[in-house]
Write a protein that holds these residues in place. Sequence first.
Motif, PDB file in Angstrom:
ATOM      1  N   ASP A 209       1.012   4.272  -2.995  1.00  0.00           N
ATOM      2  CA  ASP A 209       0.806   5.698  -2.727  1.00  0.00           C
ATOM      3  C   ASP A 209       2.030   6.523  -3.120  1.00  0.00           C
ATOM      4  O   ASP A 209       1.889   7.642  -3.625  1.00  0.00           O
ATOM      5  CB  ASP A 209       0.484   5.915  -1.244  1.00  0.00           C
ATOM      6  CG  ASP A 209      -0.926   5.469  -0.891  1.00  0.00           C
ATOM      7  OD1 ASP A 209      -1.710   5.193  -1.821  1.00  0.00           O
ATOM      8  OD2 ASP A 209      -1.241   5.384   0.315  1.00  0.00           O
TER       9      ASP A 209
ATOM     10  N   ALA B  94       3.109   9.340   2.070  1.00  0.00           N
ATOM     11  CA  ALA B  94       2.365   8.078   1.993  1.00  0.00           C
ATOM     12  C   ALA B  94       2.225   7.429   3.366  1.00  0.00           C
ATOM     13  O   ALA B  94       1.148   6.939   3.732  1.00  0.00           O
ATOM     14  CB  ALA B  94       3.065   7.124   1.021  1.00  0.00           C
ATOM     15  N   ALA B  95       3.308   7.431   4.149  1.00  0.00           N
ATOM     16  CA  ALA B  95       3.295   6.748   5.447  1.00  0.00           C
ATOM     17  C   ALA B  95       2.452   7.478   6.480  1.00  0.00           C
ATOM     18  O   ALA B  95       1.892   6.859   7.390  1.00  0.00           O
ATOM     19  CB  ALA B  95       4.721   6.583   5.968  1.00  0.00           C
TER      20      ALA B  95
ATOM     21  N   ARG C 213      -3.963   1.713   9.756  1.00  0.00           N
ATOM     22  CA  ARG C 213      -3.809   0.298   9.420  1.00  0.00           C
ATOM     23  C   ARG C 213      -2.618  -0.306  10.144  1.00  0.00           C
ATOM     24  O   ARG C 213      -2.702  -1.418  10.680  1.00  0.00           O
ATOM     25  CB  ARG C 213      -3.643   0.158   7.900  1.00  0.00           C
ATOM     26  CG  ARG C 213      -3.432  -1.259   7.425  1.00  0.00           C
ATOM     27  CD  ARG C 213      -3.225  -1.281   5.929  1.00  0.00           C
ATOM     28  NE  ARG C 213      -2.957  -2.634   5.452  1.00  0.00           N
ATOM     29  CZ  ARG C 213      -2.635  -2.912   4.204  1.00  0.00           C
ATOM     30  NH1 ARG C 213      -2.551  -1.962   3.312  1.00  0.00           N
ATOM     31  NH2 ARG C 213      -2.403  -4.158   3.844  1.00  0.00           N
ATOM     32  N   LEU C 214      -1.507   0.417  10.174  1.00  0.00           N
ATOM     33  CA  LEU C 214      -0.322  -0.102  10.849  1.00  0.00           C
ATOM     34  C   LEU C 214      -0.518  -0.174  12.359  1.00  0.00           C
ATOM     35  O   LEU C 214      -0.117  -1.151  12.993  1.00  0.00           O
ATOM     36  CB  LEU C 214       0.894   0.767  10.512  1.00  0.00           C
ATOM     37  CG  LEU C 214       1.781   0.236   9.370  1.00  0.00           C
ATOM     38  CD1 LEU C 214       1.004   0.095   8.078  1.00  0.00           C
ATOM     39  CD2 LEU C 214       2.997   1.135   9.159  1.00  0.00           C
TER      40      LEU C 214
ATOM     41  N   TYR D   2      -3.352   4.850   6.176  1.00  0.00           N
ATOM     42  CA  TYR D   2      -2.199   3.952   6.255  1.00  0.00           C
ATOM     43  C   TYR D   2      -1.699   3.853   7.689  1.00  0.00           C
ATOM     44  O   TYR D   2      -1.412   2.766   8.195  1.00  0.00           O
ATOM     45  CB  TYR D   2      -1.079   4.454   5.338  1.00  0.00           C
ATOM     46  CG  TYR D   2       0.140   3.554   5.309  1.00  0.00           C
ATOM     47  CD1 TYR D   2       0.140   2.384   4.553  1.00  0.00           C
ATOM     48  CD2 TYR D   2       1.273   3.859   6.050  1.00  0.00           C
ATOM     49  CE1 TYR D   2       1.250   1.543   4.527  1.00  0.00           C
ATOM     50  CE2 TYR D   2       2.386   3.029   6.029  1.00  0.00           C
ATOM     51  CZ  TYR D   2       2.374   1.879   5.263  1.00  0.00           C
ATOM     52  OH  TYR D   2       3.474   1.052   5.252  1.00  0.00           O
ATOM     53  N   ARG D   3      -1.614   5.000   8.370  1.00  0.00           N
ATOM     54  CA  ARG D   3      -1.150   5.011   9.755  1.00  0.00           C
ATOM     55  C   ARG D   3      -2.070   4.171  10.647  1.00  0.00           C
ATOM     56  O   ARG D   3      -1.605   3.369  11.462  1.00  0.00           O
ATOM     57  CB  ARG D   3      -1.095   6.445  10.274  1.00  0.00           C
ATOM     58  CG  ARG D   3      -0.624   6.558  11.715  1.00  0.00           C
ATOM     59  CD  ARG D   3      -0.727   8.006  12.203  1.00  0.00           C
ATOM     60  NE  ARG D   3       0.274   8.837  11.576  1.00  0.00           N
ATOM     61  CZ  ARG D   3       1.505   8.995  12.052  1.00  0.00           C
ATOM     62  NH1 ARG D   3       1.875   8.353  13.153  1.00  0.00           N
ATOM     63  NH2 ARG D   3       2.363   9.780  11.443  1.00  0.00           N
TER      64      ARG D   3
ATOM     65  N   VAL E 182       4.189   4.208  12.788  1.00  0.00           N
ATOM     66  CA  VAL E 182       4.862   4.970  11.737  1.00  0.00           C
ATOM     67  C   VAL E 182       5.935   5.848  12.375  1.00  0.00           C
ATOM     68  O   VAL E 182       5.691   6.505  13.387  1.00  0.00           O
ATOM     69  CB  VAL E 182       3.857   5.839  10.956  1.00  0.00           C
ATOM     70  CG1 VAL E 182       4.581   6.789  10.016  1.00  0.00           C
ATOM     71  CG2 VAL E 182       2.904   4.944  10.161  1.00  0.00           C
TER      72      VAL E 182
ATOM     73  N   ALA F   6       0.834  -1.206   0.000  1.00  0.00           N
ATOM     74  CA  ALA F   6       0.000   0.000   0.000  1.00  0.00           C
ATOM     75  C   ALA F   6       0.866   1.253   0.000  1.00  0.00           C
ATOM     76  O   ALA F   6       0.553   2.248  -0.673  1.00  0.00           O
ATOM     77  CB  ALA F   6      -0.926  -0.008   1.211  1.00  0.00           C
ATOM     78  N   LEU F   7       1.983   1.216   0.731  1.00  0.00           N
ATOM     79  CA  LEU F   7       2.894   2.353   0.791  1.00  0.00           C
ATOM     80  C   LEU F   7       3.481   2.656  -0.582  1.00  0.00           C
ATOM     81  O   LEU F   7       3.489   3.815  -1.029  1.00  0.00           O
ATOM     82  CB  LEU F   7       4.019   2.055   1.775  1.00  0.00           C
ATOM     83  CG  LEU F   7       5.050   3.172   1.939  1.00  0.00           C
ATOM     84  CD1 LEU F   7       4.553   4.201   2.937  1.00  0.00           C
ATOM     85  CD2 LEU F   7       6.391   2.614   2.395  1.00  0.00           C
TER      86      LEU F   7
ATOM     87  N   CYS G  18       8.420   2.271   9.660  1.00  0.00           N
ATOM     88  CA  CYS G  18       7.712   1.981  10.905  1.00  0.00           C
ATOM     89  C   CYS G  18       8.491   0.960  11.715  1.00  0.00           C
ATOM     90  O   CYS G  18       9.457   0.368  11.232  1.00  0.00           O
ATOM     91  CB  CYS G  18       6.305   1.451  10.607  1.00  0.00           C
ATOM     92  SG  CYS G  18       6.300  -0.099   9.647  1.00  0.00           S
TER      93      CYS G  18
END
Length: 333
Positions: free
Chosen positions: A65, A285-286, A294-295, A291-292, A302, A61-62, A133
């Motif tokens: 993006d 992106a991160a 999700r991690l 995204y953040r 992150v 995903a990263l 991350c």
Amino acid sequence: MTVALHSPSRRNALRLLGAAVPAGLSFAAPSARAADAYPSRMIRVIVPFTPGGGTDMVGRALIDDMSRELGQPMIIDNKPGAGTVIGSDMVAKAPPDGYTLLLTTSALAINDSLVKKLPYDTQKNFTGVGLICSGPNVLVTHPGSPYKTVQDVIQAAKANPGKLNYGSSGNGSAVHLAGELFKNLAKIDLTHVPYRGAGPAYNDLMGGQIDLVFGTAGGVAKLVDGGKMRAIAVTSAKRTPAYEGVPTIGETVPGYEAEVWYALFAPAGTPPEALNRLNAALRKAAEAPAYRARLVNEGLNVAVNSPQDMTRFLRAEEARWRKVVVEGNVSVD
């Protein structure tokens, strides 16, 4: 006829050329034009693991993006083998032009002391793009296993030295060293079963072919949630909300801590302009909220840094894991 530099016709030609260029516009040097144009073609991102593990979860995903941000396609190319050394070596020897990158884990720092005959020099052949991350690994077993706690594992290992085994994504991987550190501090004998990537190790664990796996938090999250694995403990110093109720190994084995990190690297000598452009795309992106989140849901945080800080961080990690390798007498050769 040759026109002399001081001749009227020469001066007229120069005046005409100056008049044709709009005010404030200058001719850019070739290097400046090249920097402005980066990237102008596809970027290859080598992942030194098989598909299906935590690196894929963090990376795909990263990279998608980042590709949109950079305006050029970026493809992930999985090149597993030799505890990440094969894929890492491909990047170490790639042209330093910003079009070949390495998306890897703590394994890059660990291998510097663990593998005696590396085909590359970690300090000389890589430069940082940025940290992505970090987070814990997770000690997991299959649902039918009798081992429910860290103490259960320790007692079984002491009663039957060498009979209990644990799988990892490969020799020299961060999860391998997490297991070796556990053996050393708990003073037990476990048999390490290396796989060519996390996916095959997870499959064998779920099938009951092996007893335990040290897996990445992101890689095993869905399998634990789906009841296909049981989480025994996390390897971080503190518990993580993503694995609610799951203790740390350090609660049973004082002093134990082994987190994994994910980062992007480029071949040494990659132009600073390219590194900074990549880092800006990585950061955007991160740090995107989706995204953040999700991690965080999978136990990862992150933590993007600069290219310069990433290179310094790599040096510090090499020193930290060298101490673990030496004190634990760990070897894969």
